[in-house]
Design a protein around this motif. Structure first.
Motif, mmCIF file in Angstrom:
data_model
loop_
_atom_site.group_PDB
_atom_site.id
_atom_site.type_symbol
_atom_site.label_atom_id
_atom_site.label_comp_id
_atom_site.label_asym_id
_atom_site.label_seq_id
_atom_site.Cartn_x
_atom_site.Cartn_y
_atom_site.Cartn_z
ATOM 1 N N MET A 1 -11.953 -41.185 -22.356
ATOM 2 C CA MET A 1 -12.481 -42.055 -21.689
ATOM 3 C C MET A 1 -12.668 -43.565 -22.636
ATOM 4 N N PHE A 23 -11.581 -47.658 -18.463
ATOM 5 C CA PHE A 23 -12.845 -48.372 -18.769
ATOM 6 C C PHE A 23 -12.507 -49.548 -19.743
ATOM 7 N N HIS A 126 -16.044 -52.528 -12.092
ATOM 8 C CA HIS A 126 -17.196 -51.959 -11.474
ATOM 9 C C HIS A 126 -18.040 -51.984 -12.729
ATOM 10 N N LEU A 128 -22.449 -51.285 -14.137
ATOM 11 C CA LEU A 128 -23.512 -50.241 -13.967
ATOM 12 C C LEU A 128 -24.576 -50.580 -12.947
ATOM 13 N N PRO A 165 -20.165 -53.198 -20.443
ATOM 14 C CA PRO A 165 -19.233 -52.029 -19.944
ATOM 15 C C PRO A 165 -18.936 -51.978 -18.554
ATOM 16 N N LEU A 167 -15.812 -50.185 -15.234
ATOM 17 C CA LEU A 167 -14.679 -49.505 -15.184
ATOM 18 C C LEU A 167 -13.863 -50.287 -13.905
ATOM 19 N N THR A 169 -11.949 -50.650 -10.756
ATOM 20 C CA THR A 169 -11.653 -49.813 -9.631
ATOM 21 C C THR A 169 -10.989 -50.436 -8.756
#
Lengths: 195, 278
Positions: A1, A23, A126, A128, A165, A167, A169
């Motif tokens: 990751m 990520f 996406h 947090l 941070p 991801l 999606t």
């Protein structure tokens, strides 16, 4: 990751390399935009010269931050993502008309946005959900607002971010992790509802 | 300390920290998860730690403040209402909270979290000699995914019994996906009128997650939680075994013609707190 570091603004070439499941750490400027800004841009279609920030290649952030008023301006207190699905009726237009290359939010978006992302080259990050205190650490500077009359959470703010941070999606190939998870849960639901 | 300051301190505690039982449930979920889902739970726990250490709001959506007041005889509702209003303005400035009160006709933000019926305050009289004030800071994202059902509901094969209720709950969570910030806390209430089940569902969100339910209902709650968690939606809705931390159930007697189910959903940042005023 191991996350991939990316720098805004983004070009079409940058975006086409990004894929669902990666990520990333976002660096550079991003623009907050939520319900009222989306509806305003969609309905009024203001000329780019009327907007104090550059939207071409920009990454927008579905976020209504908590701010503290200071003597001269505002200080960013905390700010995580808001639910992106509410922007679904308008987002395709922002991508096509204003050249948005990235969207940061939570919960994912629908087929119209995904289609515009594929056609123009744009991705969904996406971040947090609910983690506003942690994300506040990654905001270095705030400028604005534009459209203060929409209320402070709904105005547009420019944020300089360092290693925000996220991801990926939804990507520009038409892949969506949200669609995949919905398919899995639909299947589980049918099983759970069987008599 | 006066009542206004007490309520202000309640705001501060609720906006910047989670009750120990909620944090414990999140920590417990770590054991079940691996990979991405585990990482997201770790991030959530880190966010809780930072918010508490720096006294920062956990989430930028500091919610609709919902107060549940139980007042002993002789305390005026008006006095409590005024103290809440003043404490709300002060909390908005000092913590700070995000100004969330928007007048819906002109869509103007009042900028101080007060307005017509805002904050929401529910009063109940009490025989105790303490004034008890519970506060929920209820996020908009999870409010938007809460649902009301009227049984029977043919599309879900849901009749007027607990299995029908279970079907409604699973449908609501499946429709919510990750939009309301899972892992969720779910309040499920059945009764005869829409307003009553909505409020019952909200009151269930005040329960501790590890609280014992009345005999005969806890098996149903266990079943609900297990089924919700087999949907695979997971933390942030990005896949995993932990879609909800708890499911609470309650009911009121209904009318022969109505069987109304409220599925009230709260996000993982399940901010509730209690002030006991002596």
């Amino acid at each position: 990751m191991k996350p991939r570091r990316i720098q805004t603004p983004l070009s079409e070439k940058d975006v086409r390399k990004l894929r669902v499941g990666q990520f990333v750490l976002i660096n550079g400027y991003i623009l907050t935009a939520r319900d009222r800004i989306h509806r305003f841009l969609f309905e009024e279609r203001p000329d780019r010269r009327e907007i104090p920030f550059e939207l071409e290649g920009a990454v927008i952030y579905h976020c209504g931050p908590v701010l503290r008023e200071t003597d001269e301006n505002y200080r960013f207190v905390v700010g995580g993502p808001t639910t992106s699905a509410r922007m679904e009726p308008y987002e395709w237009f922002l991508i096509k008309h204003y050249g948005i290359r990235g969207i940061i939010g939570k919960g994912g978006m629908g087929e119209n946005t995904l289609k515009a992302m594929k056609e123009e080259g744009c991705v969904y990050f996406h971040t947090l959900s609910g983690c506003a205190a942690l994300l506040a650490d990654r905001i270095r500077e705030i400028q604005g607002p534009w459209k203060e009359e929409f209320g402070l959470p709904e105005a547009m703010w420019l944020l300089y971010v360092e290693d925000l941070p996220a991801l990926i999606t939804m990507d520009s190939e038409g892949n969506s992790l949200h669609r995949k998870i919905r398919e899995t849960s639909d299947k589980a639901l049918r099983r759970l509802l069987k008599r | 300390m006066d009542l206004e300051t007490g309520i202000f301190e309640l705001y501060r505690k609720v906006a910047t920290s989670l009750p120990p039982d909620v944090e414990e449930a999140l920590r417990g979920a770590l054991k079940r998860e691996r990979g991405r889902a585990r990482y997201f739970l770790e991030v959530i726990l880190e966010n809780i730690r930072i918010a508490r250490a720096k006294t920062l709001p956990l989430c930028q959506d500091t919610g609709i403040p919902i107060f549940f007041v139980e007042a002993p005889p002789g305390i005026s509702e008006q006095r409590i209402r005024e103290a809440i209003t003043r404490a709300t303005r002060r909390a908005t400035q000092e913590i700070p909270l995000r100004p969330n009160a928007v007048e819906p006709v002109t869509n103007t933000n009042s900028d101080d979290n007060t307005g017509r019926e805002f904050p929401i305050i529910y009063f109940r009289s009490s025989q105790k000699n303490n004034l008890r004030i519970d506060l929920l800071l209820k996020g908009g994202g999870s409010e938007n995914v809460s649902q009301i059902y009227k049984l029977p509901e043919e599309s879900l094969g849901a009749g007027r019994d607990l299995d029908g209720v279970r079907r409604c709950v699973l449908d609501a969570i499946n429709r919510a996906q990750g939009r309301g910030c899972p892992p969720y806390v779910v309040g499920v209430a059945v009764g005869g009128s829409v307003d009553q089940v909505s409020l019952l569902g909200k009151r269930l969100l005040l329960r501790r997650l590890d609280e014992e339910t009345e005999a005969g209902l806890s098996e149903f709650e266990t079943r609900l939680l297990r089924d919700i968690n087999s949907l695979g939606i997971g933390p942030f809705g990005l896949g995993g075994k932990t879609t909800a931390l708890a499911a609470h159930f309650d009911y009121a007697h209904r009318h022969p013609a109505t069987y109304i189910v409220a599925v009230t959903i709260s996000c993982w940042a399940h901010r509730r707190g209690r002030l006991i005023w002596r």
